[in-house]
Design a protein around this motif. Structure first.
Motif, PDB file in Angstrom:
ATOM      1  N   LYS A 274       0.851  -1.185   0.000  1.00 58.64           N
ATOM      2  CA  LYS A 274       0.000   0.000   0.000  1.00 58.64           C
ATOM      3  C   LYS A 274       0.889   1.237   0.000  1.00 58.64           C
ATOM      4  O   LYS A 274       2.081   1.153   0.311  1.00 58.64           O
ATOM      5  CB  LYS A 274      -0.922   0.003   1.221  1.00 58.64           C
ATOM      6  N   PRO A 275       0.346   2.392  -0.340  1.00 57.04           N
ATOM      7  CA  PRO A 275       1.170   3.601  -0.371  1.00 57.04           C
ATOM      8  C   PRO A 275       1.734   3.932   1.010  1.00 57.04           C
ATOM      9  O   PRO A 275       1.136   3.606   2.043  1.00 57.04           O
ATOM     10  CB  PRO A 275       0.196   4.693  -0.838  1.00 57.04           C
ATOM     11  N   ALA A 276       2.882   4.580   1.027  1.00 56.99           N
ATOM     12  CA  ALA A 276       3.471   5.026   2.289  1.00 56.99           C
ATOM     13  C   ALA A 276       2.722   6.217   2.862  1.00 56.99           C
ATOM     14  O   ALA A 276       2.843   6.501   4.050  1.00 56.99           O
ATOM     15  CB  ALA A 276       4.939   5.389   2.072  1.00 56.99           C
ATOM     16  N   HIS A 277       1.945   6.907   2.019  1.00 56.96           N
ATOM     17  CA  HIS A 277       1.221   8.099   2.460  1.00 56.96           C
ATOM     18  C   HIS A 277      -0.288   7.895   2.343  1.00 56.96           C
ATOM     19  O   HIS A 277      -0.777   7.314   1.360  1.00 56.96           O
ATOM     20  CB  HIS A 277       1.594   9.312   1.607  1.00 56.96           C
ATOM     21  N   ALA A 278      -1.004   8.407   3.322  1.00 56.28           N
ATOM     22  CA  ALA A 278      -2.451   8.490   3.208  1.00 56.28           C
ATOM     23  C   ALA A 278      -2.798   9.574   2.194  1.00 56.28           C
ATOM     24  O   ALA A 278      -1.954  10.386   1.803  1.00 56.28           O
ATOM     25  CB  ALA A 278      -3.072   8.807   4.565  1.00 56.28           C
ATOM     26  N   ARG A 279      -4.061   9.621   1.776  1.00 57.18           N
ATOM     27  CA  ARG A 279      -4.477  10.526   0.708  1.00 57.18           C
ATOM     28  C   ARG A 279      -4.135  11.986   0.990  1.00 57.18           C
ATOM     29  O   ARG A 279      -3.569  12.676   0.135  1.00 57.18           O
ATOM     30  CB  ARG A 279      -5.986  10.404   0.480  1.00 57.18           C
ATOM     31  N   ALA A 280      -4.420  12.466   2.182  1.00 60.76           N
ATOM     32  CA  ALA A 280      -4.177  13.880   2.487  1.00 60.76           C
ATOM     33  C   ALA A 280      -2.697  14.233   2.401  1.00 60.76           C
ATOM     34  O   ALA A 280      -2.339  15.320   1.932  1.00 60.76           O
ATOM     35  CB  ALA A 280      -4.729  14.216   3.871  1.00 60.76           C
ATOM     36  N   ASP A 281      -1.838  13.308   2.839  1.00 59.89           N
ATOM     37  CA  ASP A 281      -0.396  13.564   2.771  1.00 59.89           C
ATOM     38  C   ASP A 281       0.129  13.435   1.350  1.00 59.89           C
ATOM     39  O   ASP A 281       0.990  14.200   0.920  1.00 59.89           O
ATOM     40  CB  ASP A 281       0.344  12.602   3.684  1.00 59.89           C
ATOM     41  N   ALA A 282      -0.386  12.449   0.612  1.00 64.42           N
ATOM     42  CA  ALA A 282       0.088  12.241  -0.752  1.00 64.42           C
ATOM     43  C   ALA A 282      -0.277  13.414  -1.658  1.00 64.42           C
ATOM     44  O   ALA A 282       0.483  13.793  -2.541  1.00 64.42           O
ATOM     45  CB  ALA A 282      -0.497  10.950  -1.309  1.00 64.42           C
ATOM     46  N   LEU A 283      -1.453  13.994  -1.423  1.00 67.49           N
ATOM     47  CA  LEU A 283      -1.952  15.082  -2.277  1.00 67.49           C
ATOM     48  C   LEU A 283      -1.993  16.396  -1.512  1.00 67.49           C
ATOM     49  O   LEU A 283      -2.879  17.226  -1.697  1.00 67.49           O
ATOM     50  CB  LEU A 283      -3.350  14.721  -2.800  1.00 67.49           C
ATOM     51  N   TRP A 284      -0.992  16.611  -0.672  1.00 70.87           N
ATOM     52  CA  TRP A 284      -0.973  17.783   0.198  1.00 70.87           C
ATOM     53  C   TRP A 284      -0.908  19.097  -0.575  1.00 70.87           C
ATOM     54  O   TRP A 284      -1.304  20.147  -0.058  1.00 70.87           O
ATOM     55  CB  TRP A 284       0.209  17.685   1.158  1.00 70.87           C
ATOM     56  N   GLY A 285      -0.434  19.054  -1.802  1.00 69.72           N
ATOM     57  CA  GLY A 285      -0.370  20.287  -2.586  1.00 69.72           C
ATOM     58  C   GLY A 285      -1.727  20.899  -2.845  1.00 69.72           C
ATOM     59  O   GLY A 285      -1.853  22.131  -2.994  1.00 69.72           O
ATOM     60  N   LEU A 286      -2.773  20.070  -2.893  1.00 74.19           N
ATOM     61  CA  LEU A 286      -4.113  20.607  -3.126  1.00 74.19           C
ATOM     62  C   LEU A 286      -4.552  21.516  -1.987  1.00 74.19           C
ATOM     63  O   LEU A 286      -5.185  22.545  -2.200  1.00 74.19           O
ATOM     64  CB  LEU A 286      -5.113  19.465  -3.312  1.00 74.19           C
ATOM     65  N   ALA A 287      -4.207  21.142  -0.756  1.00 69.72           N
ATOM     66  CA  ALA A 287      -4.561  21.988   0.391  1.00 69.72           C
ATOM     67  C   ALA A 287      -3.834  23.327   0.323  1.00 69.72           C
ATOM     68  O   ALA A 287      -4.374  24.369   0.703  1.00 69.72           O
ATOM     69  CB  ALA A 287      -4.225  21.267   1.691  1.00 69.72           C
ATOM     70  N   GLY A 288      -2.616  23.322  -0.185  1.00 71.08           N
ATOM     71  CA  GLY A 288      -1.864  24.555  -0.304  1.00 71.08           C
ATOM     72  C   GLY A 288      -2.439  25.509  -1.325  1.00 71.08           C
ATOM     73  O   GLY A 288      -2.170  26.720  -1.274  1.00 71.08           O
ATOM     74  N   LEU A 289      -3.220  24.996  -2.260  1.00 73.84           N
ATOM     75  CA  LEU A 289      -3.825  25.859  -3.276  1.00 73.84           C
ATOM     76  C   LEU A 289      -4.994  26.673  -2.750  1.00 73.84           C
ATOM     77  O   LEU A 289      -5.355  27.697  -3.325  1.00 73.84           O
ATOM     78  CB  LEU A 289      -4.316  25.009  -4.449  1.00 73.84           C
ATOM     79  N   ALA A 290      -5.583  26.235  -1.658  1.00 72.68           N
ATOM     80  CA  ALA A 290      -6.799  26.874  -1.167  1.00 72.68           C
ATOM     81  C   ALA A 290      -6.586  28.340  -0.819  1.00 72.68           C
ATOM     82  O   ALA A 290      -7.497  29.159  -0.953  1.00 72.68           O
ATOM     83  CB  ALA A 290      -7.331  26.113   0.043  1.00 72.68           C
ATOM     84  N   ALA A 291      -5.388  28.692  -0.369  1.00 74.34           N
ATOM     85  CA  ALA A 291      -5.138  30.072   0.052  1.00 74.34           C
ATOM     86  C   ALA A 291      -4.889  31.012  -1.117  1.00 74.34           C
ATOM     87  O   ALA A 291      -4.854  32.235  -0.925  1.00 74.34           O
ATOM     88  CB  ALA A 291      -3.940  30.100   0.998  1.00 74.34           C
TER      89      ALA A 291
END
Length: 482
Positions: free
Chosen positions: A90-107
């Motif tokens: 399985k991936p080493a990262h959960a979804r939020a960590d793997a796709l953390w760049g999306l959260a950075g776009l919100a600002a």
């Protein structure tokens, strides 16, 4: 009674002189003398030898810094971690960590290559490409077939913060996570909606890569690669060429070998002492290539005698200097930007040929060994402790956001090797700036001490947090940089 012209002349002369005096009194003052510009080159770089070997005496140049047993154990750990992505269920990262760049776009704080805000439409595009709700939608072992970038988002477009703020803007592209060297095993976890990008996890970091820069491996490919010893590229930029029985097109350039690149070793050639190959026969390695179908091919490639060596190379000052000196003066590259290295990538790549694993970022690296804290120490005491307990080429010095390698002493001062973008500056008016170094260099622990703006902002040494000896066993399991 009219006044004669002759009588008026003295009066006119007096008036003229008074007028000239008045004009002179009202002239603007001379502008203040501008302060001299900062020196074009740091004094440390001008006066200190930019040669790692210069900090060791002749008797110690070929003396091993670690026992053969210790190096063998470290190399076994590096090898295990190198191939580990192929064996993850399985991936080493959960979804939020793997796709953390999306959260950075919100600002909506990022700027593009034209230094204009990226805007909400960019966020919508990235969200659609990442298709987060399907993560992980791939889960296939693969290999990097080119030197490429691990991107935070599936795009080559940069994401700068506040371009007019010192320490931001170019070259700090926040969508650049790390570099991925050709031949690195990865786990492909997510395919972008357009099929052009793949999210992968490597030995030390994860990120989006162009699908053209990886190839998918099967069981036979993995079995062959894992059955062979590893070799390290020892000449920066060595061309890795595939040979063909075609007089018109005898060889194809696969990629440029870089220090830090690890590939399976088929044949050692003829090797001399100190990790140098001698004689006519150079080593033969396996290199990956990508078929049009996306499947990986394994090709035998012959390198020149000085371009690769079996892992681990003997960890001596001479051998370390032979690698490090090739990188001296190379431009700084945040996260591998433009295929350059930053401070932690420099050390990660320099240690790999010696079989020593380092994680990707500076804080993780500072904990990969025996840690000594500098807490509560004044700046002179920090340098004194480094000189007392530091082990040249094995001790890393850490400050928040920056990692350095201790080389030893010169004229009573501690000397470090590091890849540094710039030193903080402050003008007399209190305005913050940067004195840009922008490359790999050898300095003291107080570079810029001769530059008033740097001194006013604060020198490097007081910010040191501590040091770690990477020759000692790590205190914790390594974390994968997302």
């Amino acid at each position: 009674m009219p006044v004669s012209t002759t009588a008026l002349l003295p009066l006119l002369l007096i008036a003229l002189l008074l007028g000239l005096a008045g004009c002179a009194a009202q002239a603007p003052p001379a502008p203040p003398v501008a302060p001299p510009p900062p020196p074009a080159e740091l004094r440390d770089i001008q006066t200190l030898p930019q040669d790692v070997a210069a900090y060791f005496d002749a008797l110690s140049l070929d003396r091993p810094l670690l026992s053969a047993r210790a190096q063998a154990d470290m190399a076994a750990r590096l090898r295990e971690l190198h191939f580990a992505p192929w064996h993850r269920a399985k991936p080493a990262h959960a979804r939020a960590d793997a796709l953390w760049g999306l959260a950075g776009l919100a600002a909506n704080r990022h700027y593009g290559e034209n230094l204009r805000p990226l805007g909400p439409e960019f966020r919508v595009q990235m969200e659609a490409l990442c298709q987060a709700e399907s993560y992980p939608n791939l889960m296939r072992p693969a290999i990097a077939t080119a030197n490429t970038s691990l991107r935070v988002l599936p795009t080559q477009r940069p994401g700068f913060l506040k371009p007019d703020k010192p320490g931001e803007g170019y070259p700090f592209d926040y969508w650049q996570n790390s570099a991925l060297l050709a031949g690195t095993p990865v786990l492909a976890t997510q395919l972008s909606a357009d099929g052009a990008w793949v999210l992968v996890e490597g030995r030390v970091a994860a990120g989006w890569v162009s699908v053209r820069d990886i190839a998918f491996v099967d069981e036979a490919f993995m079995a062959q690669w894992e059955s062979l010893p590893l070799a390290a590229i020892t000449r920066e930029g060595a061309p890795v060429l595939a040979s063909f029985a075609d007089e018109a097109f005898p060889a194809a350039h696969l990629f440029a070998g870089r220090i830090g690149t690890l590939l399976p070793l088929l044949d050692t050639g003829v090797w001399g002492s100190g990790g140098d190959a001698s004689g006519a026969g150079g080593p033969t390695l396996l290199a990956p290539a990508r078929e049009a179908s996306g499947r990986a091919l394994s090709l035998a490639v012959r390198l020149n005698p000085d371009e690769a060596a079996p892992v681990p190379l003997p960890l001596t000052p001479r051998t370390y200097a032979r690698l490090a000196n090739q990188l001296m003066g190379q431009p700084y590259g945040w996260g591998g930007y433009l295929e350059n290295r930053d401070c932690s990538a420099l050390l990660l790549d320099l240690y790999a040929p010696f079989g020593i694993f380092l994680p990707r970022n500076s804080r993780q690296q500072s904990r990969q060994g025996e840690w000594t804290s500098f807490a509560e120490l004044a700046a002179p005491a920090k340098e004194a402790l480094l000189l007392e307990r530091g082990q040249p080429l094995l001790t890393l010095v850490y400050k928040p956001g920056h990692i350095m390698l201790y080389l030893g002493r010169k004229d009573g001062r501690a000397v470090i090797l590091h890849d540094v973008w710039g030193l903080r500056t402050k003008s007399e008016a209190g305005k913050e700036g940067r004195y840009v170094v922008g490359r790999v260099a050898i300095t003291t622990v107080t570079p810029g001490a001769e530059v008033p703006e740097v001194v006013r902002s604060g020198l490097l040494l007081p910010t040191f947090d501590g040091m770690t000896n990477v020759g000692a066993p790590p205190v914790a399991a390594p974390a994968l940089a997302r």
